[in-house]
Design a protein around this motif. Sequence first.
Motif, PDB file in Angstrom:
ATOM      1  N   ASP A 107       0.858  -1.178   0.000  1.00 15.61           N
ATOM      2  CA  ASP A 107       0.000   0.000   0.000  1.00 15.61           C
ATOM      3  C   ASP A 107       0.896   1.229   0.000  1.00 15.61           C
ATOM      4  OD1 ASP A 107      -2.483  -1.251   0.007  1.00 15.61           O
ATOM      5  OD2 ASP A 107      -2.552  -1.402   2.197  1.00 15.61           O
ATOM      6  N   LEU A 109       0.833   5.334   0.656  1.00 18.33           N
ATOM      7  CA  LEU A 109       0.024   6.363   1.297  1.00 18.33           C
ATOM      8  C   LEU A 109       0.764   7.688   1.285  1.00 18.33           C
ATOM      9  CD1 LEU A 109      -0.753   4.169   4.445  1.00 18.33           C
ATOM     10  CD2 LEU A 109      -2.194   4.386   2.424  1.00 18.33           C
ATOM     11  N   SER A 110       0.035   8.771   1.509  1.00 15.41           N
ATOM     12  CA  SER A 110       0.629  10.099   1.602  1.00 15.41           C
ATOM     13  C   SER A 110       0.462  10.605   3.026  1.00 15.41           C
ATOM     14  CB  SER A 110      -0.043  11.063   0.624  1.00 15.41           C
ATOM     15  OG  SER A 110       0.166  10.648  -0.714  1.00 15.41           O
ATOM     16  N   LEU A 117      -0.748   6.838  10.830  1.00 15.02           N
ATOM     17  CA  LEU A 117      -1.585   6.250   9.794  1.00 15.02           C
ATOM     18  C   LEU A 117      -2.032   4.867  10.249  1.00 15.02           C
ATOM     19  CD1 LEU A 117       0.583   7.100   6.643  1.00 15.02           C
ATOM     20  CD2 LEU A 117      -1.319   8.429   7.592  1.00 15.02           C
ATOM     21  N   THR A 119      -3.774   1.368   8.958  1.00 12.54           N
ATOM     22  CA  THR A 119      -4.049   0.651   7.720  1.00 12.54           C
ATOM     23  C   THR A 119      -4.409  -0.798   8.018  1.00 12.54           C
ATOM     24  OG1 THR A 119      -2.244   1.975   6.771  1.00 12.54           O
ATOM     25  CG2 THR A 119      -3.182   0.240   5.389  1.00 12.54           C
TER      26      THR A 119
END
Length: 358
Positions: A107, A109-110, A117, A119
């Motif tokens: 994955d 992500l930004s 984060l 997930t």
Amino acid sequence: MAQADPAHPDAHGATVPDLDLGKTKGSKSKGHTFTSPAERSVRKTLPAGKAGAAAAPQAQSVAANPDLAVGVYAYGTTAHGVELDTVITSAPSALEVTVNWGDGKTDVLSASGDTTLTTPHTYAEVGSYTVKVTVKDTANAVSAVNEVVFVTQGSDFTPYAPTRLLDTRDGTGAAKGKVAPYGSTRVKVGGNGTIPAGVTAVVLNITVTNTTSAGHITAFPEGTDRPTTSNVNFKAGQTVPNLVIVPVGKNGYVELANRGGQSVDLIADVTGYFSSTASSGYTPITPSRFVDTREGLGTVKGQLGGRKTFSTQIGGLRGVPQGITAVALNVTVTNPKEAGHLSVFPGGGATPTASNLN
């Protein structure tokens, strides 16, 4: 009844994780927690060519984001599921976060600056996976990498040829002699025969015999508090079996407690075990009758004679695929002429001493 899928040849071997059974950050309690704190981050300078067109040729130095780090916290949520908290420490800069789950999936992500984060991910198979998180600050040409070994909460079933692990009548697996009233005996499971150490649960056919009063037997993981539940109930003079699935203690033992007022003999036969390494698995199907000697279903019509054996086909019939490794059967004996026991075992093999039904 149900059938097991063929074992997967690419099973993941379990590795030693950084395991915390409690809460690591004080904010979650989802089961086992696997952690790798930010102090374990590995910082790297990105090649100049990857600093980004906007930053070159005046890309800032690594010192422009001196505290870039990432902590990784993995929580088991389901048998195959994980929730990952990526805790980032960073200057207020745009970041690219890549999570490699260890099963060939990633994955991207930004993020920006200090942040966390969360997930989720689901693995196709139970097992041990190395989760790697990479945080890149391309403007400042620096990255931080951290990883953690995650072991799924679920276990897979592995069939085992019926084998006697305990018989207090002759001293198999324990000292010879009856189990005292309100006493207990242990059964060695993990590391016994070809059963691997570290199994999570075991399938046992437990039989109580030579009873002189009513009572019950309780099976539970060695080293844990004895539960109040029963696994086998009996009356004076009875010989009673029951198939149980019981967790295995951390030292590889299962404890059997006699909750009756008189001594009894105990027998335990293993038919399979569960482990966190991908194996056969278990697939339920709609119950279907495969054998009935009263009408000739699955074998010849008529009662099975004393000390006699017959074989019956399971794989490839009534929706059960070919190539299965084990099957769960509800076996019933009726219209007996005298006392005895029934053994169920792989076709073509020698008749075991283990019993399935008394």
